[in-house]
Every structure is written in C-alpha cells, then in structure tokens.
Design a protein around this motif. Structure first.
Motif, mmCIF file in Angstrom:
data_model
loop_
_atom_site.group_PDB
_atom_site.id
_atom_site.type_symbol
_atom_site.label_atom_id
_atom_site.label_comp_id
_atom_site.label_asym_id
_atom_site.label_seq_id
_atom_site.Cartn_x
_atom_site.Cartn_y
_atom_site.Cartn_z
ATOM 1 N N LEU A 53 0.868 -1.172 0.000
ATOM 2 C CA LEU A 53 0.000 0.000 0.000
ATOM 3 C C LEU A 53 0.905 1.222 0.000
ATOM 4 N N SER A 54 0.643 2.155 -0.902
ATOM 5 C CA SER A 54 1.447 3.366 -0.980
ATOM 6 C C SER A 54 0.558 4.530 -1.381
ATOM 7 N N ARG A 85 -6.849 -1.971 -5.848
ATOM 8 C CA ARG A 85 -7.623 -0.777 -6.142
ATOM 9 C C ARG A 85 -6.752 0.450 -5.919
ATOM 10 N N THR A 86 -7.150 1.537 -6.558
ATOM 11 C CA THR A 86 -6.519 2.834 -6.343
ATOM 12 C C THR A 86 -7.621 3.841 -6.050
ATOM 13 N N TRP A 87 -7.465 4.550 -4.952
ATOM 14 C CA TRP A 87 -8.469 5.515 -4.508
ATOM 15 C C TRP A 87 -7.882 6.918 -4.460
ATOM 16 N N LEU A 88 -8.774 7.904 -4.545
ATOM 17 C CA LEU A 88 -8.402 9.302 -4.363
ATOM 18 C C LEU A 88 -8.756 9.708 -2.944
ATOM 19 N N CYS A 89 -7.801 10.264 -2.209
ATOM 20 C CA CYS A 89 -8.029 10.645 -0.817
ATOM 21 C C CYS A 89 -8.568 12.067 -0.733
ATOM 22 N N GLU A 106 6.483 -0.786 -0.117
ATOM 23 C CA GLU A 106 5.637 -1.228 0.993
ATOM 24 C C GLU A 106 5.150 -0.036 1.813
ATOM 25 N N CYS A 107 4.022 -0.262 2.515
ATOM 26 C CA CYS A 107 3.430 0.843 3.269
ATOM 27 C C CYS A 107 4.371 1.309 4.368
ATOM 28 N N SER A 108 4.218 2.591 4.740
ATOM 29 C CA SER A 108 5.153 3.246 5.651
ATOM 30 C C SER A 108 4.377 4.136 6.610
ATOM 31 N N VAL A 144 -4.069 6.650 -3.494
ATOM 32 C CA VAL A 144 -3.663 5.570 -2.596
ATOM 33 C C VAL A 144 -3.909 4.261 -3.336
ATOM 34 N N ALA A 145 -2.856 3.484 -3.544
ATOM 35 C CA ALA A 145 -2.947 2.233 -4.297
ATOM 36 C C ALA A 145 -2.517 1.074 -3.404
#
Length: 331
Positions: free
Chosen positions: A155-156, A197-201, A167-169, A179-180
């Motif tokens: 997740l990034s 999925r990829t989302w817009l925050c 990797e997520c941080s 956010v993907a």
C-alpha cells in the motif's frame, strides 16, 4: 483407495484414528535445525529410515517419491537408501489448476471477506491517516471475518505510488493523493483474495493526470478480462492483450495474468515483449482462476495506478469473482 499413512510434523501423541480411515499413525522425525541443532545429521538418518520403510511397505516396488520442498541433506539421505526424489511442487501446482465447485465457493467467501475489509479501509481513508494505519484496517477486517494472513505490505500513497512495489510506511496521506494497494491476503477457508484498487483521498478533485492514468489502467483491465475464455492458449492470450503505453511500459507490472487459489499459483503470464523460449505455454480451461493485473505509472512520473481483478474461467467465457467498485471520481 488403499492404506493411508498420516504424518504429524512435530509429534503424533495426540493423534488417534476414530474414523477408521487412518491405517497407520507414526511420529514424524523433525530435523529442522530449530529443533535438531547439532543432532541434525543423526535425525536425518532416522527420518530417512522411516521414509524408506514406508516406501518399501506401500510403494509396490516403486522407489520414487515426490516432495514439494526438501532440504539437500534429505535428498542425499534418500538417495543413499536408493530412493529418488521428484518435484512434488509441479505435481501439486498442476493439481490445483482446476478448482472444484467447493473450492470456488470457498474462494468467493474469501473475496467477500476481503472486500468487506476494503470497505472499512475506504471509510477510514481521510487526509492525516498514515499508510500503516490504513493498511491495518485490512488486517483487522480479514482476521475478524475468519481470515488467516496477508503476505505483503503493498500500500502506498502520493509520490510513493510510482514506481510500484513500495511497501506501506508511516507516511501521512494528504488530500488529493492517490492511494494504491494490493490485498494479497489469505482469507477464510484458506483461499487467496488478490485484488488491487486505487483511490483518491479527500475532497480535492482529481487532476487530469490522475484521471488519465486511471483510465488507461481500467481500460487495460477491461480489455484483457474480455479475452479470458476456455480454449485460448497462454501465448495467444498474451499476444492479444493490451499493454501500457510507451511512456508507462518501463514501469509496467511484472505480469499480465497469474493463477490464484490457495495463494498465487501457476501459470504466470508475462507481457508479450517479455515472452521468451523459457516461458511455458498452455491452454485456459474451465475451473481455472486468474488475476488480471495492471499498473500504470509514467517513467519518472509522480503517481501511479494499480488495479487487479480475480476472474473464474467457465464453460462459456469468464465470471468476475471480485466485485469491489472502482473509484468513480477517477473514471
């Protein structure tokens, strides 16, 4: 048909046959260094003796066995006793290619649990949350629904979405960030749900670049999913598949398709430009399940988009097992 020998890796003291199915129960000899230490060689010899007895008793004269994974000292010990070891991983991967109706039902249950957890992730996605905090929602939701484990931390957000595989941080997600993520989880009943999925925050409108990247990825997924049907060869499928445009091709995802079941499985199908003489060919058959992959990010660009769907090959074409909606603001 025939006798069944049941092994328990650590001990057999708690095992008993109450069903009449198990003909023989004997303790396994563990020679992992964690348990054996400097006695490993001695325990390997004892283990090899037990395997040789079983082969002699149940093999009907056959001195070959198949093992999915085995350390070198085990192979050497069995060879010393005249037993050859074949590749059990290949046997099992091919056995797992075609899913039974019960397996498909269990996989659907895993995907339902995964997508419910994804909904909780999306509800938690607000400016100010960290990537790690958001990823934890997927873990929590999977475990709460009887799932098992997650094999990656993919997740990034924002500039960390390009290139892929970061990797997520602890990075804090900002308003307007993409956010993907890739779920890569083993859910209820031990089956994999591998969706991206990829989302817009936040509430900031997407940029033209974000929309463009998302449209390319969504179109690639739709085109390549439509190609999936029984009877098409792996090579033909790859040759007819949509690929990223030239400015996104260098950062492409490693494969176009891969099998999925208890985890990621055979086959793995590369982009046409990556197909070589070493790439195995085959034919899609009803009961196979494949994931369709797309990552779109420009070489040197700021952000990227990851989408992945899980698809069942059926008698007439395909059925999409994954159902979580795409972010309509980016379409």
């Amino acid at each position: 048909e025939g006798p069944v020998v049941l092994f328990d890796y650590f001990s057999c003291e708690h095992l008993s046959d109450h069903s009449g199915v198990v003909d023989e129960v004997r303790p396994a000899v563990s020679w992992m260094y964690l348990y054996s230490g400097e006695l490993t060689d001695e325990k390997v010899r004892r283990w090899g003796g037990g395997i040789a007895e079983l082969v002699a008793e149940h093999g009907g004269g056959n001195r070959r066995i198949a093992v999915d994974h085995i350390n070198p000292e085990g192979v050497e010990e069995l060879a010393r006793r005249g037993i050859s070891v074949g590749n059990g991983e290949a046997v099992m991967e091919n056995a797992r290619l075609i899913k039974s109706p019960d397996e498909i039902l269990a996989m659907r249950r895993s995907i339902v649990a995964c997508e419910a957890a994804m909904g909780e992730m999306e509800a938690a996605l607000k400016p100010g949350i960290s990537e790690n905090e958001l990823w934890a929602e997927l873990h929590r939701g999977n475990i709460a629904r009887g799932g098992e484990w997650i094999e990656t931390r993919l997740l990034s957000s924002g500039p960390r979405t390009n290139p892929w595989f970061q990797e997520c941080s602890s990075r804090v997600v900002k308003n307007g960030d993409l956010v993907a993520f890739d779920t890569d989880l083993i859910g209820p009943y031990g089956f994999c749900a591998d969706l991206s999925r990829t989302w817009l925050c936040g509430d900031r409108p997407p940029s033209n670049e974000q929309r463009d990247l998302f449209r390319i990825a969504a179109d690639q997924i739709a085109h390549n999913t439509d190609l999936l049907r029984p009877g098409i060869s792996f090579r033909d499928l790859v040759e007819r598949s949509a690929v990223p445009p030239d400015d996104c091709y260098p950062t492409r995802y490693g494969v176009l398709y891969h099998g999925v079941g208890l985890a990621d499985e055979y086959p793995t199908l590369p982009h046409s430009g990556d197909w070589t003489a070493d790439t195995p060919d085959g034919v899609l058959e009803p009961g196979m399940v494949l994931c369709v992959e797309s990552y779109i990010g420009r070489l040197g660009g700021r952000e990227g988009v990851k989408i992945e769907e899980q698809i069942l090959i059926n008698e007439t074409g395909n059925a999409k097992l994954s159902a979580y909606k795409l972010d309509e603001r980016l379409l």
